[in-house]
Design a protein around this motif. Sequence first.
Motif, PDB file in Angstrom:
ATOM      1  N   VAL A 179     -10.926   5.120  -5.447  1.00 21.46           N
ATOM      2  CA  VAL A 179      -9.677   5.586  -6.052  1.00 21.46           C
ATOM      3  C   VAL A 179      -9.030   6.554  -5.060  1.00 21.46           C
ATOM      4  CG1 VAL A 179      -8.636   6.838  -7.973  1.00 21.46           C
ATOM      5  CG2 VAL A 179     -10.599   5.329  -8.379  1.00 21.46           C
ATOM      6  N   GLU A 180      -7.897   6.161  -4.503  1.00 18.33           N
ATOM      7  CA  GLU A 180      -7.265   6.991  -3.484  1.00 18.33           C
ATOM      8  C   GLU A 180      -5.775   6.708  -3.426  1.00 18.33           C
ATOM      9  OE1 GLU A 180      -9.205   5.994   0.152  1.00 18.33           O
ATOM     10  OE2 GLU A 180      -8.456   3.933   0.188  1.00 18.33           O
ATOM     11  N   TYR A 181      -5.043   7.697  -2.941  1.00 19.22           N
ATOM     12  CA  TYR A 181      -3.603   7.534  -2.774  1.00 19.22           C
ATOM     13  C   TYR A 181      -3.322   6.629  -1.575  1.00 19.22           C
ATOM     14  CZ  TYR A 181      -2.490  11.136  -6.192  1.00 19.22           C
ATOM     15  OH  TYR A 181      -2.357  11.849  -7.360  1.00 19.22           O
ATOM     16  N   ARG A 182      -2.374   5.691  -1.774  1.00 19.56           N
ATOM     17  CA  ARG A 182      -1.948   4.801  -0.705  1.00 19.56           C
ATOM     18  C   ARG A 182      -0.425   4.770  -0.673  1.00 19.56           C
ATOM     19  NH1 ARG A 182      -6.287   1.256   0.608  1.00 19.56           N
ATOM     20  NH2 ARG A 182      -4.931   0.485   2.281  1.00 19.56           N
ATOM     21  N   HIS A 183       0.132   4.290   0.423  1.00 17.62           N
ATOM     22  CA  HIS A 183       1.584   4.133   0.526  1.00 17.62           C
ATOM     23  C   HIS A 183       2.013   2.872  -0.228  1.00 17.62           C
ATOM     24  CE1 HIS A 183       1.307   7.195   3.584  1.00 17.62           C
ATOM     25  NE2 HIS A 183       2.597   7.141   3.823  1.00 17.62           N
ATOM     26  N   ALA A 184       2.872   3.047  -1.222  1.00 15.28           N
ATOM     27  CA  ALA A 184       3.375   1.922  -2.013  1.00 15.28           C
ATOM     28  C   ALA A 184       4.885   1.821  -1.857  1.00 15.28           C
ATOM     29  CB  ALA A 184       3.021   2.100  -3.490  1.00 15.28           C
ATOM     30  N   ILE A 185       5.394   0.605  -2.034  1.00 18.35           N
ATOM     31  CA  ILE A 185       6.837   0.367  -1.960  1.00 18.35           C
ATOM     32  C   ILE A 185       7.460   0.622  -3.321  1.00 18.35           C
ATOM     33  CG2 ILE A 185       8.624  -1.371  -1.577  1.00 18.35           C
ATOM     34  CD1 ILE A 185       6.767  -2.698   0.424  1.00 18.35           C
TER      35      ILE A 185
END
Length: 244
Positions: free
Chosen positions: A181-187
């Motif tokens: 569970v981690e923050y990722r770059h999303a559009i």
Amino acid sequence: MKTIEDSYVAFLDILGFKDLVDKNSHLDLQTIFSNDIMHNINRTKKMMDDVNSELGMPSAIQVLSVSDSIIMWTEGTSPVQFVNIVNAAFSALLFFMQRGAPLRGAISKGPVTVHESENQKNIFGKGITNAYNLENIQQWSGAVIDDICLTEEIVASSEYEILRRKHILVEYLVPFKTGPVEYRHAINWAGLDGRIFYGDYDAIEKQFARHNKSIDDWSVKQKIDHTAAFARFVQSLPKDRVTG
């Protein structure tokens, strides 16, 4: 045959495509494909061509559609090409959601080879498999950027800063089927320039259910839940930065 040593690749999948095929007559399916799928592919491509034409640049995005999959790629990995692939994926995600054909996708990078003959076009390479593998493990309608795209050159560029400032790219706890569970770059397909699209559960559920698709399945419900949660998150973003 043309090999691109380093390319940004967006792999986008139409969610519920098998159900769409099973629940509609072939004649209706032809209409849906023409009006809601090919129309949006052409619309996305034309929009990107027009933008680049205004900037005096050659067409930067190539597109190939095969059944329920849409593949877009660039010839190089400069900051401008990164912006182009992100904007193209953003447009496709939004246009397809509006037409009741939600997409799930990912942008990665790597080498690709394009083979064209008189009657067909094929593309293969690690850039595609990277994007496909990342697309396939998400549980929503949305798209994530592979970390390998976020090089020092990209993150330090003014183009990247604009994408972040306008919230076209946002950091988010992307719902993956497995993994950390981690923050990722999303559009951020759900909001731009202060306009919020499909910000409530019922509106998103309606788009998932269009064209006679079934939504009484736990997997589909989870995708709707996660998509609606993202749209609500977008509404919480500072509007002065979105419009800036």
